[in-house]
Design a protein around this motif. Structure first.
Motif, PDB file in Angstrom:
ATOM      1  N   TRP A  12     -11.525  12.649  -3.186  1.00 50.97           N
ATOM      2  CA  TRP A  12     -10.496  12.633  -2.139  1.00 50.97           C
ATOM      3  C   TRP A  12     -10.866  11.646  -1.025  1.00 50.97           C
ATOM      4  O   TRP A  12     -10.005  10.951  -0.484  1.00 50.97           O
ATOM      5  N   HIS A  13     -12.148  11.569  -0.700  1.00 49.23           N
ATOM      6  CA  HIS A  13     -12.581  10.672   0.371  1.00 49.23           C
ATOM      7  C   HIS A  13     -12.528   9.204  -0.046  1.00 49.23           C
ATOM      8  O   HIS A  13     -12.274   8.331   0.789  1.00 49.23           O
ATOM      9  N   GLY A  14     -12.806   8.906  -1.310  1.00 48.07           N
ATOM     10  CA  GLY A  14     -12.768   7.513  -1.737  1.00 48.07           C
ATOM     11  C   GLY A  14     -13.741   7.231  -2.859  1.00 48.07           C
ATOM     12  O   GLY A  14     -14.238   8.131  -3.529  1.00 48.07           O
ATOM     13  N   ILE A  15     -14.043   5.931  -3.061  1.00 44.11           N
ATOM     14  CA  ILE A  15     -14.900   5.530  -4.171  1.00 44.11           C
ATOM     15  C   ILE A  15     -16.268   5.069  -3.704  1.00 44.11           C
ATOM     16  O   ILE A  15     -17.112   4.724  -4.528  1.00 44.11           O
ATOM     17  N   SER A  16     -16.517   5.041  -2.406  1.00 41.04           N
ATOM     18  CA  SER A  16     -17.811   4.588  -1.894  1.00 41.04           C
ATOM     19  C   SER A  16     -18.921   5.516  -2.369  1.00 41.04           C
ATOM     20  O   SER A  16     -18.804   6.741  -2.310  1.00 41.04           O
TER      21      SER A  16
ATOM     22  N   MET B 284      -3.592  13.173  -6.300  1.00 40.93           N
ATOM     23  CA  MET B 284      -4.989  12.720  -6.241  1.00 40.93           C
ATOM     24  C   MET B 284      -5.159  11.385  -6.953  1.00 40.93           C
ATOM     25  O   MET B 284      -5.925  10.512  -6.511  1.00 40.93           O
ATOM     26  N   GLY B 285      -4.441  11.215  -8.072  1.00 39.65           N
ATOM     27  CA  GLY B 285      -4.530   9.949  -8.791  1.00 39.65           C
ATOM     28  C   GLY B 285      -4.010   8.781  -7.980  1.00 39.65           C
ATOM     29  O   GLY B 285      -4.626   7.706  -7.951  1.00 39.65           O
ATOM     30  N   HIS B 286      -2.876   8.971  -7.307  1.00 39.14           N
ATOM     31  CA  HIS B 286      -2.323   7.901  -6.472  1.00 39.14           C
ATOM     32  C   HIS B 286      -3.275   7.573  -5.324  1.00 39.14           C
ATOM     33  O   HIS B 286      -3.516   6.395  -5.008  1.00 39.14           O
ATOM     34  N   LEU B 287      -3.841   8.603  -4.718  1.00 38.40           N
ATOM     35  CA  LEU B 287      -4.798   8.374  -3.642  1.00 38.40           C
ATOM     36  C   LEU B 287      -6.013   7.604  -4.146  1.00 38.40           C
ATOM     37  O   LEU B 287      -6.485   6.650  -3.495  1.00 38.40           O
ATOM     38  N   PHE B 288      -6.532   7.995  -5.298  1.00 41.23           N
ATOM     39  CA  PHE B 288      -7.717   7.336  -5.835  1.00 41.23           C
ATOM     40  C   PHE B 288      -7.426   5.876  -6.169  1.00 41.23           C
ATOM     41  O   PHE B 288      -8.265   4.993  -5.938  1.00 41.23           O
ATOM     42  N   LEU B 289      -6.240   5.596  -6.698  1.00 42.24           N
ATOM     43  CA  LEU B 289      -5.868   4.201  -6.968  1.00 42.24           C
ATOM     44  C   LEU B 289      -5.818   3.385  -5.682  1.00 42.24           C
ATOM     45  O   LEU B 289      -6.232   2.215  -5.665  1.00 42.24           O
ATOM     46  N   ASN B 290      -5.320   3.985  -4.609  1.00 41.01           N
ATOM     47  CA  ASN B 290      -5.299   3.274  -3.326  1.00 41.01           C
ATOM     48  C   ASN B 290      -6.704   3.043  -2.790  1.00 41.01           C
ATOM     49  O   ASN B 290      -6.984   2.011  -2.161  1.00 41.01           O
ATOM     50  N   HIS B 291      -7.604   4.007  -3.016  1.00 40.24           N
ATOM     51  CA  HIS B 291      -9.007   3.784  -2.645  1.00 40.24           C
ATOM     52  C   HIS B 291      -9.584   2.597  -3.413  1.00 40.24           C
ATOM     53  O   HIS B 291     -10.301   1.758  -2.848  1.00 40.24           O
ATOM     54  N   ILE B 292      -9.275   2.514  -4.714  1.00 42.03           N
ATOM     55  CA  ILE B 292      -9.770   1.398  -5.535  1.00 42.03           C
ATOM     56  C   ILE B 292      -9.175   0.081  -5.073  1.00 42.03           C
ATOM     57  O   ILE B 292      -9.876  -0.937  -4.954  1.00 42.03           O
TER      58      ILE B 292
END
Length: 495
Positions: free
Chosen positions: A349-353, A101-109
């Motif tokens: 999970w979906h992103g930071i929007s 989840m952390g790697h995914l969130f970093l990619n969203h950022i």
């Protein structure tokens, strides 16, 4: 080598973006590839694993031009594999969960900082979201395989991993090609039975036709009516009832895009042999195990819970099995806290929007209202089940249970429940599509906040004494000498 020169003329001809054309092409060619996959003998599982790896690599590298991101995804796969193999304690699935989840969130950022998260282009975070579900579920399945079976529920027992796979098997599972781009994900136990040939094969190109129809609706109508219409000057000039009607139509148009891509992947998955769940009473094979959406239950929902259960089905399974159940203390009943943590996980999970967080925050309150309604109002309108006229013989079969009669009150309750669910869902999901906080708030403002009035008005009623009053009313009616008289019959058990 990039294959953009192949897809660019087609994108110009159909009036779609290059990314959209490439994605839909990958989903469509998964159909004939699925027919090839099922013809690889089950005695050659290595070939099936290599087939998945090769096709997924072809999709990511020459077609989608995601060579480096694809290597990062492979890194996630390898890291998960060795953590699950080497860490034996109960922390193992949580380590995998927070790392992925952390790697995914970093990619969203990163996408928000260096790209445009609002341009609708196909980004590596899409397949990474699918992979996160797959890898975290695998970690929990491995941990469940190390626990005593008496501590497991039915799903955990069925999906537990007791024999750790080889790295090649795990790569084949992680890169299962029909769902590697947009999902749905599948559990390792399901993939293993598919490769072993214990799943049955079925073919259906009807799914593909329906999917193309949904995509056609979205491409044809979305430029004219969508959730983005709610932030236009023209929208504000319309009357409030007309604005509310437009947003209901826009909801279906927006969802049709998801119906299209998910139905395409479902059909391709079925061609590989995935999705068989048994036979109907008439002997017809049932192939809905790979379904990620049930359109009728979404567009004509009985209630909010039924709609949520029918939307993005495999993601809901992941959230339920890997978050909702796992954050609920053993022996305790899941409640508001578990629901909100689950919705928060879904938003991250979906992103930071900001639009995601508006939607899922309100969704948590909608879930609570739905739960209160089912436990307090629904029992009042469900009629009693009549006693069977034929009693069970000494050694004979038990009489068939009779269905409750259909009453006018129950019909009205169902119709009102469906209308309220549709109204609230389309209001709640508007920021999810608009993404920007300002546009999400503006859309709600132009709709005069009707969804907030419905949800928080209901919560004020229930928590202000309404729930206790309804339960007391039911108990008082049950103490009546003849409680089954009248339009409302009060002897149906809580559901």
């Amino acid at each position: 080598m990039s294959l953009d020169f192949v897809f660019a003329p087609l994108a110009i001809k159909v009036g779609a973006s290059l990314d959209q054309v490439k994605l839909i092409t990958c989903l469509l060619i998964s159909y004939p590839l699925g027919s090839l996959f099922i013809r690889i003998p089950s005695t050659q599982p290595t070939l099936k694993h290599l087939f998945n790896i090769a096709i997924a690599s072809f999709y990511f590298v020459p077609v989608l031009n995601h060579g480096l991101p694809f290597l990062l995804l492979l890194g996630d796969v390898v890291v998960t594999y060795f953590i699950a193999l080497s860490v034996q304690g109960p922390r193992m699935p949580w380590i995998v969960f927070f790392l992925m989840m952390g790697h995914l969130f970093l990619n969203h950022i990163e996408r928000a900082m260096y790209g445009d998260p609002f341009d609708g282009s196909y980004n590596i975070t899409g397949p990474q979201m699918v992979l996160v579900m797959k890898l975290t579920t695998f970690a929990w399945n491995v941990w469940d395989g190390r626990r005593p079976t008496e501590d497991l529920d039915k799903w955990q027992t069925k999906m537990r991993v007791t024999k750790f796979p080889s790295l090649l098997e795990f790569l084949g599972f992680s890169l299962y090609f029909p769902g590697v781009l947009v999902g749905p994900y599948l559990e390792y136990a399901t993939y293993s039975s598919l490769v072993d040939g214990t799943q049955f094969n079925g073919t259906t190109y009807r799914k593909m036709l329906f999917a193309l129809g949904y995509l056609g609706i979205h491409m044809g109508v979305a430029p004219k009516i969508s959730f983005h219409t709610a932030v236009t000057g023209w929208f504000l000039e319309q009357s409030l009832p007309y604005r509310i009607l437009i947003i209901q139509i826009a909801g279906f148009v927006e969802r049709s895009k998801y119906y299209g891509v998910w139905t395409l992947t479902e059909g391709a998955s079925i061609l590989t042999g995935l999705g068989f769940v048994g036979y109907s009473p008439s002997g017809t094979p049932i192939w809905n195990g790979a379904a990620n959406v049930e359109v009728w239950k979404i567009e004509v929902p009985e209630n909010f819970k039924g709609l949520v259960d029918a939307w993005n089905i495999k993601t809901n399974v992941w959230l339920r099995e890997c978050v909702y159940k796992r954050v609920t203390p053993k022996g305790k009943k899941a409640g508001f806290k578990s629901s909100m943590l689950t919705y928060l996980t879904s938003a991250v999970w979906h992103g930071i929007s900001a639009g995601y967080y508006l939607t899922f925050l309100l969704g948590g309150f909608v879930t609570t209202v739905g739960r209160l309604s089912r436990s307090t109002i629904r029992p009042l309108v469900l009629p009693a089940v009549p006693e069977p006229t034929d009693r069970k013989a000494a050694n004979g079969p038990a009489p068939k249970p009779l269905q409750p009669p259909v009453t006018l009150v129950k019909i009205v309750y169902d119709v009102v429940g469906t209308l309220c669910t549709v109204l609230v869902v389309n209001f709640t999901c508007t920021p999810f599509i608009l993404l920007h906080l300002s546009e999400g708030i503006e859309a709600w403002r132009q709709l005069r906040w009707y969804g907030l009035w419905m949800v928080f008005g209901a919560m004020a009623f229930f928590y202000g004494g309404g729930a206790a009053w309804l339960k007391g009313f039911k108990q008082g009616a049950l103490r009546d000498e003849n409680p089954t008289q009248g339009l409302i019959q009060l002897v149906w058990p809580d559901q």
